[in-house]
Write a protein that holds these residues in place. Structure first.
Motif, PDB file in Angstrom:
ATOM      1  N   GLU A 115       0.847  -1.194   0.000  1.00 35.96           N
ATOM      2  CA  GLU A 115       0.000   0.000   0.000  1.00 35.96           C
ATOM      3  C   GLU A 115       0.881   1.241   0.000  1.00 35.96           C
ATOM      4  OE1 GLU A 115      -3.735  -2.137   2.364  1.00 35.96           O
ATOM      5  OE2 GLU A 115      -2.627  -0.501   3.340  1.00 35.96           O
ATOM      6  N   ALA A 116       1.288   1.672  -1.190  1.00 35.77           N
ATOM      7  CA  ALA A 116       2.202   2.813  -1.324  1.00 35.77           C
ATOM      8  C   ALA A 116       1.392   4.100  -1.414  1.00 35.77           C
ATOM      9  CB  ALA A 116       3.064   2.642  -2.560  1.00 35.77           C
ATOM     10  N   ASP A 117       1.817   5.104  -0.663  1.00 34.73           N
ATOM     11  CA  ASP A 117       1.066   6.355  -0.552  1.00 34.73           C
ATOM     12  C   ASP A 117       2.023   7.535  -0.712  1.00 34.73           C
ATOM     13  OD1 ASP A 117      -1.009   8.148  -0.029  1.00 34.73           O
ATOM     14  OD2 ASP A 117      -1.400   7.394   1.990  1.00 34.73           O
ATOM     15  N   TRP A 118       1.480   8.680  -1.120  1.00 38.25           N
ATOM     16  CA  TRP A 118       2.291   9.885  -1.346  1.00 38.25           C
ATOM     17  C   TRP A 118       2.274  10.788  -0.116  1.00 38.25           C
ATOM     18  CZ3 TRP A 118      -2.184   8.484  -3.928  1.00 38.25           C
ATOM     19  CH2 TRP A 118      -3.340   9.156  -3.525  1.00 38.25           C
ATOM     20  N   GLU A 119       3.324  11.555   0.062  1.00 41.81           N
ATOM     21  CA  GLU A 119       3.386  12.595   1.087  1.00 41.81           C
ATOM     22  C   GLU A 119       4.333  13.699   0.596  1.00 41.81           C
ATOM     23  OE1 GLU A 119       4.159  11.542   5.136  1.00 41.81           O
ATOM     24  OE2 GLU A 119       2.423  10.209   5.266  1.00 41.81           O
ATOM     25  N   ALA A 120       3.789  14.701  -0.079  1.00 40.36           N
ATOM     26  CA  ALA A 120       4.598  15.840  -0.538  1.00 40.36           C
ATOM     27  C   ALA A 120       5.162  16.581   0.672  1.00 40.36           C
ATOM     28  CB  ALA A 120       3.737  16.789  -1.364  1.00 40.36           C
ATOM     29  N   GLU A 121       6.442  16.931   0.615  1.00 39.99           N
ATOM     30  CA  GLU A 121       7.054  17.608   1.767  1.00 39.99           C
ATOM     31  C   GLU A 121       8.093  18.645   1.331  1.00 39.99           C
ATOM     32  OE1 GLU A 121       7.904  15.347   5.178  1.00 39.99           O
ATOM     33  OE2 GLU A 121       6.266  13.915   4.791  1.00 39.99           O
ATOM     34  N   ALA A 148      10.674  16.985  -1.295  1.00 38.22           N
ATOM     35  CA  ALA A 148      10.756  15.542  -1.032  1.00 38.22           C
ATOM     36  C   ALA A 148       9.366  14.942  -1.139  1.00 38.22           C
ATOM     37  CB  ALA A 148      11.323  15.282   0.347  1.00 38.22           C
ATOM     38  N   ASN A 149       9.305  13.650  -1.382  1.00 36.59           N
ATOM     39  CA  ASN A 149       8.053  12.931  -1.211  1.00 36.59           C
ATOM     40  C   ASN A 149       8.318  11.737  -0.301  1.00 36.59           C
ATOM     41  OD1 ASN A 149       5.620  11.374  -1.458  1.00 36.59           O
ATOM     42  ND2 ASN A 149       5.117  12.710  -3.194  1.00 36.59           N
ATOM     43  N   ASP A 150       7.746  11.804   0.884  1.00 38.63           N
ATOM     44  CA  ASP A 150       7.917  10.767   1.910  1.00 38.63           C
ATOM     45  C   ASP A 150       6.998   9.589   1.572  1.00 38.63           C
ATOM     46  OD1 ASP A 150       8.061   9.266   4.198  1.00 38.63           O
ATOM     47  OD2 ASP A 150       6.917  10.675   5.439  1.00 38.63           O
ATOM     48  N   VAL A 151       7.299   8.962   0.424  1.00 34.04           N
ATOM     49  CA  VAL A 151       6.482   7.819  -0.019  1.00 34.04           C
ATOM     50  C   VAL A 151       6.470   6.772   1.102  1.00 34.04           C
ATOM     51  CG1 VAL A 151       6.360   5.902  -1.670  1.00 34.04           C
ATOM     52  CG2 VAL A 151       6.884   8.232  -2.472  1.00 34.04           C
ATOM     53  N   SER A 152       5.276   6.356   1.485  1.00 33.83           N
ATOM     54  CA  SER A 152       5.102   5.513   2.674  1.00 33.83           C
ATOM     55  C   SER A 152       4.427   4.206   2.313  1.00 33.83           C
ATOM     56  CB  SER A 152       4.241   6.266   3.697  1.00 33.83           C
ATOM     57  OG  SER A 152       4.861   7.496   4.043  1.00 33.83           O
ATOM     58  N   VAL A 153       4.909   3.137   2.913  1.00 28.77           N
ATOM     59  CA  VAL A 153       4.322   1.815   2.708  1.00 28.77           C
ATOM     60  C   VAL A 153       3.360   1.596   3.875  1.00 28.77           C
ATOM     61  CG1 VAL A 153       4.808  -0.643   2.424  1.00 28.77           C
ATOM     62  CG2 VAL A 153       6.382   1.068   1.483  1.00 28.77           C
ATOM     63  N   ARG A 154       2.081   1.919   3.646  1.00 30.20           N
ATOM     64  CA  ARG A 154       1.122   2.024   4.757  1.00 30.20           C
ATOM     65  C   ARG A 154       0.883   0.716   5.475  1.00 30.20           C
ATOM     66  NH1 ARG A 154       1.528   7.330   5.577  1.00 30.20           N
ATOM     67  NH2 ARG A 154       0.630   8.566   3.873  1.00 30.20           N
ATOM     68  N   ASP A 155       0.832  -0.419   4.732  1.00 28.86           N
ATOM     69  CA  ASP A 155       0.557  -1.681   5.419  1.00 28.86           C
ATOM     70  C   ASP A 155       1.703  -2.025   6.382  1.00 28.86           C
ATOM     71  OD1 ASP A 155       1.819  -1.839   2.912  1.00 28.86           O
ATOM     72  OD2 ASP A 155       1.199  -3.902   2.544  1.00 28.86           O
ATOM     73  N   TRP A 156       2.932  -1.723   6.003  1.00 26.77           N
ATOM     74  CA  TRP A 156       4.064  -1.944   6.919  1.00 26.77           C
ATOM     75  C   TRP A 156       4.085  -0.879   8.022  1.00 26.77           C
ATOM     76  CZ3 TRP A 156       8.575  -5.361   6.577  1.00 26.77           C
ATOM     77  CH2 TRP A 156       8.356  -6.432   5.707  1.00 26.77           C
ATOM     78  N   GLN A 157       3.732   0.346   7.690  1.00 27.19           N
ATOM     79  CA  GLN A 157       3.707   1.411   8.703  1.00 27.19           C
ATOM     80  C   GLN A 157       2.727   1.068   9.823  1.00 27.19           C
ATOM     81  OE1 GLN A 157       2.804   5.279   7.081  1.00 27.19           O
ATOM     82  NE2 GLN A 157       2.620   6.235   9.090  1.00 27.19           N
ATOM     83  N   ARG A 158       1.603   0.418   9.465  1.00 31.03           N
ATOM     84  CA  ARG A 158       0.566   0.107  10.453  1.00 31.03           C
ATOM     85  C   ARG A 158       0.822  -1.199  11.202  1.00 31.03           C
ATOM     86  NH1 ARG A 158      -3.445   1.621   6.273  1.00 31.03           N
ATOM     87  NH2 ARG A 158      -3.379  -0.588   5.789  1.00 31.03           N
ATOM     88  N   PHE A 164       8.562   3.504  11.463  1.00 33.87           N
ATOM     89  CA  PHE A 164       9.851   3.356  10.774  1.00 33.87           C
ATOM     90  C   PHE A 164       9.831   2.337   9.631  1.00 33.87           C
ATOM     91  CE2 PHE A 164      13.924   0.833  11.185  1.00 33.87           C
ATOM     92  CZ  PHE A 164      14.729   1.693  10.468  1.00 33.87           C
ATOM     93  N   GLN A 165       9.280   1.131   9.881  1.00 31.07           N
ATOM     94  CA  GLN A 165       9.354   0.079   8.867  1.00 31.07           C
ATOM     95  C   GLN A 165       8.469   0.360   7.651  1.00 31.07           C
ATOM     96  OE1 GLN A 165       7.255  -3.858  10.227  1.00 31.07           O
ATOM     97  NE2 GLN A 165       7.904  -2.795  12.053  1.00 31.07           N
ATOM     98  N   GLY A 166       7.598   1.359   7.730  1.00 34.12           N
ATOM     99  CA  GLY A 166       6.830   1.768   6.564  1.00 34.12           C
ATOM    100  C   GLY A 166       7.435   2.970   5.865  1.00 34.12           C
ATOM    101  N   LYS A 167       8.501   3.512   6.439  1.00 31.13           N
ATOM    102  CA  LYS A 167       9.057   4.781   5.984  1.00 31.13           C
ATOM    103  C   LYS A 167      10.488   4.678   5.461  1.00 31.13           C
ATOM    104  CE  LYS A 167       5.741   7.703   7.417  1.00 31.13           C
ATOM    105  NZ  LYS A 167       5.163   8.767   6.556  1.00 31.13           N
TER     106      LYS A 167
END
Lengths: 275, 275
Positions: A115-121, A148-158, A164-167
């Motif tokens: 579950e890859a998600d965007w985060e503009a920063e 930057a874009n802090d692209v996050s792996v939401r299933d691992w983040q949760r 950390f492991q999703g980021k």
């Protein structure tokens, strides 16, 4: 001043620090921006002698080897609201690695099914050592700002309490294309930050609405750990991420993510869920 | 084999990698253990030529420059219980920096007034590159095991959802005194791990009760980020921390913390709340 690490087509295996003059990238020493900053040849407020123009220079990841990449979560009011949380008293911090970063036009490659998600920063680049810094000291140590874009792996983040492991997936956080000095851009006064997925705008806000601004974050982090020239702090993302939509919207293989901060530039990265 | 980074009294400013032979430390190349591991001269399962004995050698932080220090929280049943949480399906991971580490007899210096707490831990040292490793590949990449104390600043740890800012204070995580190879110690079979504060035992458990063992942690982490020779993974602390006692028990200026893992050694650090 606009700094970058660029590829010179005549020396494609040696990324070089460069400064923009009259629309053309000019060499600054022989290493990349991190090398130059670590050596002290480039620092906040001072630039080394400018070398020859580099014809056909292509900006890559400006900071390939920071010793620390620290990120702030929950730092825009609308993003705090969409996650159902209260306005924080302290910055929520988590780290990435130099390995996590990629360049402004690189593909972001992840395994199929995540579950890859965007985060503009907005990101701030450290230009002088900082330890237990005051706000004034932190302000003087800012080399500049980048995107930057802090692209996050939401299933691992949760999966656990700690994000950390999703980021910190290798080569998934685009950075660049340039580092702009504080005399040219003032995030506290308000720069528009936005993100588009396949041309559809998904995030738009102003950096003026940050709860903790860049300088505050540098000073706060320096209370517990030293920051060094070339280190990078990501200041958080505005509202509009995919995870909290109904239904949730995650990045698909082939999606093109554009991340922009006014006055700095645009990252354009294709997502590949094929790793 | 027992490895260390030692100070040779005749060359006090050049910490050196060493191996124990017949009760005496012998030189291994010229750099510290991280230098040797990064160069490939030392790797899991292979040792470089053994040099001269170093008279009066004193072990210091064995790994002064890992590229990554990853920690696992909530990994012993009694510690999970004392924090009121359920047995996790996935390892709870958070990072420290090379800057966070100190040597086996160094003072742990923090500001007056912080809530400093102990966390005795077994640490595993990476001896070969790991990326998307299987359990077997991870097992083969273990250089050895050492002792750590994940000294935590609880008031900062509790400030936000993310523990990082309570866990990454510079020079607060003792490590060492030696790295013992897997042929000599087997944490999965059970090593007693304990912590004493001013001689009073506050933690005691067996590494056999870890939810996720060292090898599992290396394989899991390598799914999202590469681990390199010299990197360190802290495997979590057993029950008995100070924060969850009634009343809470925090470390005071002058307290002596001893951290021991059977078959490896003891860390002995004085807390100074004077920074």
């Amino acid at each position: 001043m606009r700094y970058a690490t660029v590829i010179d087509p005549t020396r494609p295996h040696e990324p070089r620090a460069a400064v923009l003059r009259d629309g053309t990238w000019h060499a600054l020493g022989d290493g990349d921006l991190c090398t130059l900053l670590a050596s002290g040849a480039l620092a906040a407020g001072s630039t080394p002698p400018v070398g020859a123009a580099i014809e056909g220079a292509v900006p890559v990841n400006p900071l390939p080897a920071p010793t620390k990449v620290v990120c702030c979560g929950l730092n825009y009011g609308d993003h705090i609201a969409e996650t159902g949380r209260e306005r924080p008293r302290f910055p929520t911090l988590f780290p990435k690695y130099a390995d996590t970063l990629v360049g402004p036009t690189d593909d972001v490659v992840l395994p199929a099914g995540v579950e890859a998600d965007w985060e503009a920063e907005l990101a701030v680049v450290v230009g002088a050592p900082l330890r237990r810094a005051s706000r004034d000291e932190a302000a003087a140590a800012v080399l500049g700002y980048t995107v930057a874009n802090d692209v996050s792996v939401r299933d691992w983040q949760r999966r656990t309490l700690e994000w950390f492991q999703g980021k910190a997936w290798d080569a998934t956080t685009p950075l660049g294309p340039v580092v702009v000095t504080p005399d040219e851009v003032d995030p506290a006064a308000g720069l528009t930050i936005s993100c588009r997925v396949n041309g559809v705008e998904v995030q738009r806000d102003s950096t003026a609405t940050l709860v903790f601004d860049s300088v505050e974050l540098l000073a706060y982090i320096s209370t517990f750990t030293v920051l060094r020239p070339g280190d990078v702090v990501l200041t958080g993302t505005p509202g509009g991420i995919g995870m909290t939509r109904d239904p949730a919207w995650y990045l698909a293989d082939g999606d093109v993510v554009e991340t922009e901060v006014e006055g700095i530039g645009v990252l354009r990265n294709t997502v590949r869920l094929t790793d």
